[in-house]
Design a protein around this motif. Sequence first.
Motif, PDB file in Angstrom:
ATOM      1  N   LEU A 135      24.790  38.072  48.606  1.00 32.68           N
ATOM      2  CA  LEU A 135      25.487  38.533  48.982  1.00 32.68           C
ATOM      3  C   LEU A 135      25.266  39.979  49.135  1.00 32.68           C
ATOM      4  O   LEU A 135      25.831  40.936  50.038  1.00 32.68           O
ATOM      5  CB  LEU A 135      27.042  37.825  48.838  1.00 32.68           C
ATOM      6  CG  LEU A 135      27.238  37.019  49.363  1.00 32.68           C
ATOM      7  CD1 LEU A 135      29.183  36.378  48.667  1.00 32.68           C
ATOM      8  CD2 LEU A 135      27.263  36.570  50.943  1.00 32.68           C
ATOM      9  N   GLY A 156      31.312  44.361  50.866  1.00 34.76           N
ATOM     10  CA  GLY A 156      30.999  42.884  51.447  1.00 34.76           C
ATOM     11  C   GLY A 156      31.924  41.650  50.744  1.00 34.76           C
ATOM     12  O   GLY A 156      32.164  40.652  50.816  1.00 34.76           O
ATOM     13  N   ALA A 157      30.556  41.727  48.851  1.00 31.26           N
ATOM     14  CA  ALA A 157      30.548  40.748  48.666  1.00 31.26           C
ATOM     15  C   ALA A 157      32.290  40.117  47.981  1.00 31.26           C
ATOM     16  O   ALA A 157      32.588  39.645  48.036  1.00 31.26           O
ATOM     17  CB  ALA A 157      29.674  40.854  47.369  1.00 31.26           C
ATOM     18  N   CYS A 167      34.812  39.389  49.837  1.00 26.66           N
ATOM     19  CA  CYS A 167      34.789  37.512  50.486  1.00 26.66           C
ATOM     20  C   CYS A 167      34.859  36.812  49.195  1.00 26.66           C
ATOM     21  O   CYS A 167      35.707  35.620  49.769  1.00 26.66           O
ATOM     22  CB  CYS A 167      33.204  37.047  50.163  1.00 26.66           C
ATOM     23  SG  CYS A 167      32.187  37.309  51.205  1.00 26.66           S
ATOM     24  N   LEU A 168      35.743  37.161  48.830  1.00 22.85           N
ATOM     25  CA  LEU A 168      37.204  37.214  48.005  1.00 22.85           C
ATOM     26  C   LEU A 168      38.452  37.135  48.609  1.00 22.85           C
ATOM     27  O   LEU A 168      39.016  36.221  47.810  1.00 22.85           O
ATOM     28  CB  LEU A 168      37.339  37.823  46.223  1.00 22.85           C
ATOM     29  CG  LEU A 168      35.720  37.434  45.660  1.00 22.85           C
ATOM     30  CD1 LEU A 168      35.889  38.404  44.393  1.00 22.85           C
ATOM     31  CD2 LEU A 168      35.469  36.126  45.303  1.00 22.85           C
ATOM     32  N   VAL A 181      39.584  33.689  50.066  1.00 24.58           N
ATOM     33  CA  VAL A 181      39.532  32.543  49.046  1.00 24.58           C
ATOM     34  C   VAL A 181      40.520  32.755  48.448  1.00 24.58           C
ATOM     35  O   VAL A 181      41.455  31.603  48.021  1.00 24.58           O
ATOM     36  CB  VAL A 181      38.169  32.992  48.137  1.00 24.58           C
ATOM     37  CG1 VAL A 181      38.494  31.623  46.945  1.00 24.58           C
ATOM     38  CG2 VAL A 181      37.206  32.118  49.017  1.00 24.58           C
TER      39      VAL A 181
END
Length: 408
Positions: A176, A184-185, A188-189, A192
Amino acid sequence: MQNDTMTPRIPHQPGIRASQAAAPPAFWGGVFAMTLCVFALIASEFMPVSLLTPMAGALHVSEGLAGYGIAISGAFAVLTSLSIPKLAGTMDRKILLLTLTGLMALSGAVIALASNYIVYMAGRGLIGVVIGGFWSMSAATAMRLVPPTQVPRALAIFNGGNALATVVAAPLGSYLGSIIGWRGAFFCLVPVAAIALVWQWISLPPMYPERTTGLSSVFRLMKVRIVALGMAACGAFFMGQFALFTYVRPFLEMVTRVDVAALSLVLLGIGVAGFIGTVIIGKFLKHGLYRTLIVIPTLMAAVALALIPLGAQAWPVAVLLALWGLLATAAPVGWWSWIAEALPKDAEAGGGLMVAVIQLAIALGSAIGGLLFDGSGYQSTFAASAAVLVVGALLTLRTWRTQTSPGT
């Protein structure tokens, strides 16, 4: 550390017999919600490992300083795990878990939006608070979501989040990062963690502590010789592991000179091997708990030393790091088994103490590894890792002899 006895508070319902009311309900939705939370937490904790180089460049610091993000999260985890029983008091543990999950989402956003190194470290400090609080309560919480006969199944599901994150977090973070950047990686968390928060809010019952355990009952265990030796051995293992593992990415990029695609494959190999390790280690533990806990750091020390002369050769490095993942990921299973064997009547207090020891060791290992990596290169970092791992093996041997010695 949370050593509470927590029982879901179930409102009285007319028409239900006493025998029926006494039967503990099963909250499997809560088990799966916490499993998702574990996945997000493990991914958040170790995401910097796979993104260390681009993070260091964007924040204008060295890889060693960027690696301190692992150290500061470990330090805050130690402080939280030691203080949360007193700070939480009689607070509903469901509310506390929801708060911690919210902090995890906030941490991901803070790190993703970090404009400088200080803000990044603040975000890492937040995830450290979550690590210490969540892991201190996790076992006691999970064991009270289902009837006693279903506890092994619930714990297996719960720990599945850890295994899954171990397999996919590092390579996925690297992948990612190459597509949407390291910010950005981390972003993404956030969704979640948000999904885990909503799911826990829906599925977890209220959980009020019937009693709380203070620091004195935890630290009194350190007066027992075998516990002190075992905790020292465990701490040395994790310290040696993270002195090296925190700096795997810069090592692979600067020494082995792999590209992003190859880097992701190597990290995936470490994760898959680690998952295999957690599956097969039970057989070895049954035949010799201490023997296994001695062999693992000894072999890891050999791997660390072998990486020094072979660092420029991609395939040998990939194989060695896969072996490292196989051993390192399986080892915590052995140490939690040791807690159950050495402290059958104080397993929760011992487990809480181990949370603090492990996080302190991770913090020290990554910090010392960073100092050495910046100051004298990867060779000294890997050699120091091997030395500390050997110390851990020797301390485990001493623990074994202490347990088997008459009068101890």
